[in-house]
Enzyme design. Structure first.
Site, PDB file in Angstrom:
ATOM      1  CG  HIS A  98      -1.873  -1.074   1.357  1.00  0.00           C
ATOM      2  ND1 HIS A  98      -1.791  -2.056   2.303  1.00  0.00           N
ATOM      3  CD2 HIS A  98      -3.000  -1.357   0.629  1.00  0.00           C
ATOM      4  CE1 HIS A  98      -2.812  -2.885   2.178  1.00  0.00           C
ATOM      5  NE2 HIS A  98      -3.550  -2.500   1.163  1.00  0.00           N
TER       6      HIS A  98
ATOM      7  NE  ARG B 208      -8.512 -12.323   1.662  1.00  0.00           N
ATOM      8  CZ  ARG B 208      -9.063 -11.429   0.848  1.00  0.00           C
ATOM      9  NH1 ARG B 208      -8.278 -10.734   0.040  1.00  0.00           N
ATOM     10  NH2 ARG B 208     -10.362 -11.228   0.843  1.00  0.00           N
TER      11      ARG B 208
HETATM   12  P1  AMP Z   1      -6.386  -3.851  -0.673  1.00  0.00           P
HETATM   13  O1  AMP Z   1      -6.300  -3.079   0.618  1.00  0.00           O
HETATM   14  O2  AMP Z   1      -5.910  -5.248  -0.577  1.00  0.00           O
HETATM   15  O3  AMP Z   1      -7.736  -3.693  -1.338  1.00  0.00           O
HETATM   16  O4  AMP Z   1      -5.361  -3.152  -1.651  1.00  0.00           O
HETATM   17  C1  AMP Z   1      -5.405  -1.776  -1.932  1.00  0.00           C
HETATM   18  C2  AMP Z   1      -4.510  -1.495  -3.104  1.00  0.00           C
HETATM   19  O5  AMP Z   1      -3.178  -1.881  -2.791  1.00  0.00           O
HETATM   20  C3  AMP Z   1      -4.922  -2.292  -4.347  1.00  0.00           C
HETATM   21  O6  AMP Z   1      -4.789  -1.464  -5.489  1.00  0.00           O
HETATM   22  C4  AMP Z   1      -3.932  -3.429  -4.361  1.00  0.00           C
HETATM   23  O7  AMP Z   1      -3.679  -3.937  -5.650  1.00  0.00           O
HETATM   24  C5  AMP Z   1      -2.689  -2.739  -3.802  1.00  0.00           C
HETATM   25  N1  AMP Z   1      -1.761  -3.735  -3.263  1.00  0.00           N
HETATM   26  C6  AMP Z   1      -2.052  -4.736  -2.397  1.00  0.00           C
HETATM   27  N2  AMP Z   1      -0.951  -5.495  -2.169  1.00  0.00           N
HETATM   28  C7  AMP Z   1       0.047  -4.950  -2.902  1.00  0.00           C
HETATM   29  C8  AMP Z   1       1.429  -5.276  -3.094  1.00  0.00           C
HETATM   30  N3  AMP Z   1       2.003  -6.313  -2.496  1.00  0.00           N
HETATM   31  N4  AMP Z   1       2.157  -4.500  -3.925  1.00  0.00           N
HETATM   32  C9  AMP Z   1       1.588  -3.434  -4.560  1.00  0.00           C
HETATM   33  N5  AMP Z   1       0.296  -3.081  -4.416  1.00  0.00           N
HETATM   34  C10 AMP Z   1      -0.466  -3.823  -3.602  1.00  0.00           C
END
Ligand code: AMP
Length: 283
Positions: free
Chosen positions: A37, A187
């Site tokens: 993030h 997760r």
């Molecule tokens: P989430 O909180 O999982 O919905 O993710 C929010 C944003 O962060 C989304 O655009 C995800 O694709 C991005 N994201 C999550 N994990 C990663 C990671 N390891 N590297 C880069 N971006 C990520």
């Protein structure tokens, strides 16, 4: 750092930024923030006057209630991290105000939502589409940042913005990984130390495909070799492993004549669903 939940307050904040002609970078998240993030946030801070991060565990995109309920929520830690990184505004909408009514609108992304996540998580991508549309209307960003780890989500949001003339650019950011190669994910916080180790097989498998392609091995035998690596890893349960064209996500059975390829994988470790992918630029 401002923290806003009420839509009226958000609207006032955004109006004042817009009247000062400042650019807004937006990073939507579900919280339990990690360095993945932060890569999106840092990019937004670099490219915009104001950075807005939303934290909202969007029920509409969960096809499994248990997954929604167990999704990690550590909002105070998240606030500290965002404050430290000098984010201007954190938007934490209230579920009832964000979705006052059951939405009558439904979204259909055609072939983009029929494969991969669309096949295995019914309604997930459609739920992402509705929430992201609402956020984009409310926040009116100049740029919005999405991780390429969620390749299908990124493509679908980009296409939705094109099809519906949302006036912004969608920026894709490279996946941030642990040293083991495991893609960072909120997760992962639910995995044991042993589970984290098991999950690193996901990226090892993807790397194996890449190495095989470098040696010109045929795609079908590479995929079956990788499936058996996954099968042999006790504690990992493969859901799908697919080679697709990275622009339309349609399955491919050979990479001859292709200039790019994505290998996408989803599976379970300790009952937690993890996804990853590898984008390959071919000769
Ligand atoms: P989430 O909180 O999982 O919905 O993710 C929010 C944003 O962060 C989304 O655009 C995800 O694709 C991005 N994201 C999550 N994990 C990663 C990671 N390891 N590297 C880069 N971006 C990520």
């Amino acid at each position: 750092m401002h923290v806003i939940s009420a839509l009226k307050e958000l609207s006032n904040f955004i109006s004042s930024i817009k009247s000062n002609r400042k650019s807004i970078g937006f990073v939507p998240t579900m919280g339990a923030l990690h360095n993945g993030h932060l890569a999106l946030i840092q990019r937004s801070i670099k490219e915009n006057n104001i950075t807005v991060v939303s934290i909202f565990v969007n029920l509409l995109q969960f096809n499994n209630l248990d997954d929604f309920e167990k999704y990690p929520r550590v909002i105070e830690e998240d606030f500290k991290l965002l404050e430290k990184h000098k984010v201007d505004l954190v938007f934490t909408p209230d579920e009832k105000e964000f979705y006052p009514l059951d939405s009558l609108i439904s979204m259909d992304f055609g072939y983009l939502s029929q494969t991969l996540e669309g096949e295995f998580r019914k309604g997930h991508l459609e739920g992402v589409g509705i929430a992201v549309s609402k956020f984009l209307h409310l926040i009116q960003p100049t740029y919005a940042y999405f991780g390429l780890k969620d390749l299908q989500q990124y493509l679908l949001v980009r296409r939705m913005c094109l099809d519906l003339n949302f006036p912004l650019d969608i920026v894709g950011v490279e996946t941030v990984r642990e040293d083991s190669g495991l893609a960072l994910s909120s997760r992962n916080k639910r995995l044991s130390t042993e589970g984290i180790e098991t999950a690193s097989v996901i990226y090892r498998g993807l790397q194996g495909v890449k190495e095989g392609i470098d040696k010109n091995e045929p795609l079908d035998s590479l995929l079956s070799k990788t499936r058996s690596i996954y099968d042999r890893e006790s504690g990992f349960e493969l859901e799908y492993l697919e080679a697709v064209h990275p622009l339309n996500l349609l399955s491919v059975d050979s990479y001859t004549n292709l200039s790019e390829l994505a290998i996408c994988v989803a599976g379970y470790v300790e009952g937690i669903r993890l996804i990853d992918n590898l984008y390959l630029q071919l000769e």
